[in-house]
Scaffold this active site. Sequence first.
Site, mmCIF file in Angstrom:
data_model
loop_
_atom_site.group_PDB
_atom_site.id
_atom_site.type_symbol
_atom_site.label_atom_id
_atom_site.label_comp_id
_atom_site.label_asym_id
_atom_site.label_seq_id
_atom_site.Cartn_x
_atom_site.Cartn_y
_atom_site.Cartn_z
ATOM 1 N N SER A 48 0.818 -1.216 0.000
ATOM 2 C CA SER A 48 0.000 0.000 0.000
ATOM 3 C C SER A 48 0.851 1.265 0.000
ATOM 4 C CB SER A 48 -0.905 0.003 1.245
ATOM 5 O OG SER A 48 -0.121 -0.023 2.427
ATOM 6 N N CYS A 49 2.163 1.128 -0.242
ATOM 7 C CA CYS A 49 3.036 2.290 -0.097
ATOM 8 C C CYS A 49 2.965 3.220 -1.289
ATOM 9 C CB CYS A 49 4.480 1.844 0.130
ATOM 10 S SG CYS A 49 5.191 0.990 -1.289
ATOM 11 N N GLY A 50 2.334 2.784 -2.381
ATOM 12 C CA GLY A 50 2.205 3.659 -3.532
ATOM 13 C C GLY A 50 3.333 3.542 -4.530
#
Length: 313
Positions: A150-152
Amino acid sequence: MKSQKPAIPTQPDQETDRATLDLSIEKITGLNSRFAHDTVAVEEPLEIQLAHGPSHARSLKSISVTMRTPGHDFDLAAGFLMTEGVVSDPNDIDRIAYAAGSIGEIPRDSALSQSALPYQPGKNIVRVDLAPHVVVSLANLERNFYTTSSCGICGKASLLALQTVCPPRRKNTFRIDSTILYQLPHRLREAQHLFSLTGGIHGAALFHATGNLLAVREDVGRHNAVDKLLGAQFLADLTPLRDTLLLLSGRASFELLQKALMGGVSLVASVGAPSSLAVQVAKDFDITLIGFLRDNHFNIYHGAEHILRAAST
């Protein structure tokens, strides 16, 4: 030859009294209710502080606050630093201890003092003192800067980042019989003391190819369970773990495959599903990956040649 492991103090037992909480609840069955007792897993913040730099110019930095189940906190800190590429040898760590002032009152320079996370008085701040010779990259001190799904950061960038920090790999020669694989989830469940009490906690275990259990750790966070497990082996100077498999009680994410890679694990098996990026890590770094290991079936996502008697149809 490996260097002599450091004299890091052995942490007390896993503090089961802090890991669980007994509650009075109301239990509903159909239209009837009754009062009962229940046990839940404790979830508290743990802050990891890092002291590093030459002897004449030491720096102290808070590098992570994670929600975890109390117990094996030193293993968790060491495992986190190892799997994030901050340390590569147990001699990189001079000392691990609970930070002064962590009981009852939060130190003013602590990240917890500025955090909205719940805080309970107790041992919730761990300080890791690195050896003066260890050079720390400040870019590596931010939690999950490339590891979380989910860190992008895109998958390609994450995989490239892994290639720059992972330890040297050898040919994967680990083999295991499928009949032994079928037994492992049951053995993990039998070893999960906290799960038997609460029913709400993740487990991670290391097994030999013979099916013998090497170690197990539990935590409300699946990544914390793996950090505790690998951290204990790292501090004992037993990594890389080329002759072991890692069994996960849940799903296999990119972050968990990354941790297995940093620990030198040759096979990862999960009771749940793998993610697409976890499969890519397995393929890129030749880690055998098993998913949906339940009852008498499992899926092989990479490394079928390492599973004996696994015929394809």
